[in-house]
Design an enzyme around this catalytic site. Structure first.
Site, mmCIF file in Angstrom:
data_model
loop_
_atom_site.group_PDB
_atom_site.id
_atom_site.type_symbol
_atom_site.label_atom_id
_atom_site.label_comp_id
_atom_site.label_asym_id
_atom_site.label_seq_id
_atom_site.Cartn_x
_atom_site.Cartn_y
_atom_site.Cartn_z
ATOM 1 N N TYR A 103 1.026 -1.074 -0.033
ATOM 2 C CA TYR A 103 0.034 -0.028 -0.042
ATOM 3 C C TYR A 103 0.658 1.169 0.040
ATOM 4 O O TYR A 103 1.831 1.278 0.923
ATOM 5 C CB TYR A 103 -0.712 -0.088 1.229
ATOM 6 C CG TYR A 103 -1.637 1.173 1.464
ATOM 7 C CD1 TYR A 103 -2.563 1.790 0.450
ATOM 8 C CD2 TYR A 103 -1.614 1.965 2.643
ATOM 9 C CE1 TYR A 103 -3.151 3.084 0.730
ATOM 10 C CE2 TYR A 103 -2.131 3.180 2.758
ATOM 11 C CZ TYR A 103 -3.139 3.612 1.647
ATOM 12 O OH TYR A 103 -3.787 4.909 2.004
ATOM 13 N N CYS B 23 -11.331 1.058 3.953
ATOM 14 C CA CYS B 23 -10.318 0.820 5.014
ATOM 15 C C CYS B 23 -9.275 1.749 4.896
ATOM 16 O O CYS B 23 -9.474 2.909 4.547
ATOM 17 C CB CYS B 23 -10.118 -0.592 5.673
ATOM 18 S SG CYS B 23 -9.418 -1.599 4.228
ATOM 19 N N THR B 24 -8.251 1.112 5.315
ATOM 20 C CA THR B 24 -7.064 1.954 4.980
ATOM 21 C C THR B 24 -6.366 1.756 3.628
ATOM 22 O O THR B 24 -6.593 2.610 2.739
ATOM 23 C CB THR B 24 -5.806 1.831 6.052
ATOM 24 O OG1 THR B 24 -6.363 2.041 7.291
ATOM 25 C CG2 THR B 24 -4.594 2.523 5.798
ATOM 26 N N ALA B 25 -5.974 0.592 3.630
ATOM 27 C CA ALA B 25 -5.612 0.474 2.114
ATOM 28 C C ALA B 25 -6.372 -0.386 0.909
ATOM 29 O O ALA B 25 -6.351 -0.174 -0.233
ATOM 30 C CB ALA B 25 -4.414 -0.817 2.195
ATOM 31 N N MET C 43 -7.668 -3.387 1.228
ATOM 32 C CA MET C 43 -7.127 -4.658 0.678
ATOM 33 C C MET C 43 -7.609 -5.538 1.829
ATOM 34 O O MET C 43 -7.505 -6.921 1.293
ATOM 35 C CB MET C 43 -5.680 -4.763 0.509
ATOM 36 C CG MET C 43 -4.973 -3.760 -0.414
ATOM 37 S SD MET C 43 -3.265 -3.589 -0.505
ATOM 38 C CE MET C 43 -2.840 -2.464 -1.538
ATOM 39 N N GLY C 44 -8.188 -5.350 2.672
ATOM 40 C CA GLY C 44 -8.785 -6.392 3.774
ATOM 41 C C GLY C 44 -9.979 -6.254 4.310
ATOM 42 O O GLY C 44 -10.840 -7.033 3.895
ATOM 43 N N ASN D 202 0.054 -20.494 8.852
ATOM 44 C CA ASN D 202 -0.337 -20.295 10.193
ATOM 45 C C ASN D 202 -0.794 -21.682 10.856
ATOM 46 O O ASN D 202 -1.197 -22.572 10.107
ATOM 47 C CB ASN D 202 -1.599 -19.182 10.343
ATOM 48 C CG ASN D 202 -1.139 -17.881 9.929
ATOM 49 O OD1 ASN D 202 -0.064 -17.515 10.143
ATOM 50 N ND2 ASN D 202 -2.099 -17.326 9.244
#
Length: 332
Positions: free
Chosen positions: A42, A150-152, A154-155, A286
């Site tokens: 980003y 959101c911010t970027a 992307m999520g 994970n």
């Protein structure tokens, strides 16, 4: 498309600000890759960017100035739906007040905040039903297109857009995912959407005890053993306690139904254990733990398992039930 939004500054001052924003963007991108997987980046310094997903739905990054409000209004946006927390804006020294004030001044575009924690699939799961219920009400206003950010972008934003398409626009989840990711580079957490779907349909309020343990030998010389993920997200950590009898570090926690990814942190080194179940989360390996539903009701359990599976399809009656829930929800 990318819309620049930086105001004109003296050359040296502008260059210094550009350097600061580039450094912050690089740090943010590295954190995003570590916590979400993938290789997405980003660049806040490039200004707002977005992609049209449906005729009435746009997904993008955060507006940065009042001028960005005008640009969105010019393409028919009637609602700016902001998923950022205050801390997200503080990170990039972003002042949201001129953006909100410009929306009020214009009167033809509304600013709505619905904060969701960044890099936290469980927070997204918890907040998705209320977020989509709010979007349903905003869409019904007839004001114009929905701009989810959101911010970027992307999520959280694509994840919220996917849930809206899945629950309200007659898309199956993977069909919506293929369309959205074909138009915008992003990494929305499908597990959060699937779990939120089951939460609405089957009242996912129950919890079950979970025990996570790792041997002292695996931790090596670490002075502190923690996990991140689970129900607290990637931005928080939970301490494991050493059981001197078994020489294992242990965490016991109550978790709701669903699949929860996590990583071990030995001091500040993030890793996973091959002795625990693993999943590939966008190229990021994970560990995970899965909490099963109510086994005493075979019909509900079968439906839950279907909807949580990768190819599970949402039935028409289930979609109608979700829409009834959304329309009756108080949302925010």
């Amino acid at each position: 498309m990318s819309l620049g939004s930086a105001e004109t500054l003296p050359t040296e001052e502008a260059a210094d600000q550009q350097d600061v924003e580039e450094d912050l963007s690089e740090e943010y991108s590295q954190e995003m890759q570590q916590r979400m997987g993938g290789v997405l980046t980003y660049c806040h310094e490039d200004g707002m960017n977005y992609n049209d997903i449906l005729d009435d739905l746009i997904v993008g990054s955060c507006p940065q100035t009042a001028a960005d409000v005008d640009r969105l209004a010019d393409i028919g946006v009637g609602t700016i739906f902001c998923l950022q927390e205050d801390s997200d804006m503080a990170y990039f020294d972003l002042d949201i007040n001129p953006i909100i004030e410009r929306c009020k001044q214009r009167g033809d575009i509304k600013h709505v905040r619905f904060p969701v924690r960044d890099f936290d699939p469980f927070s997204l799961r918890q907040r998705l039903p209320g977020a989509v219920a709010t979007l349903v009400k905003e869409a019904a206003s007839g004001r114009g297109k929905l701009y989810i950010h959101c911010t970027a972008g992307m999520g959280r934003a694509p994840g919220t857009a996917l849930a809206y398409m899945y629950w309200c626009k007659n898309f199956q989840l993977m069909e919506a995912h293929k369309l959205l990711t074909g138009l915008r580079a992003c990494n929305p957490k499908l597990t959060a959407i699937r779990a939120a779907t089951c939460d609405i349909l089957f009242d996912g309020k129950g919890t079950a005890p979970v025990r996570i343990a790792v041997s002292r030998s695996k931790a090596g010389l670490a002075q502190r053993v923690q996990v991140a993920g689970l129900d607290v997200g990637w931005g928080q950590r939970l301490d494991l306690q050493l059981d001197t009898r078994t020489q294992r570090y242990i965490l016991e926690r109550e978790l709701p139904v669903g699949k929860f990814g996590y990583k071990f942190i030995f001091d500040d080194r993030w890793t996973y254990s091959a002795a625990h179940p693993t999943l590939d989360d966008g190229g990021n390996i994970n560990n995970y733990v899965e909490v099963m539903g109510n086994m005493s009701n075979p019909k509900i359990n079968a439906a839950r398992n279907r909807l949580l599976s990768e190819g599970g399809l949402l039935g028409s009656d289930e979609r109608k039930a979700i829409m009834r829930w959304l329309q009756s929800c108080d949302s925010i």
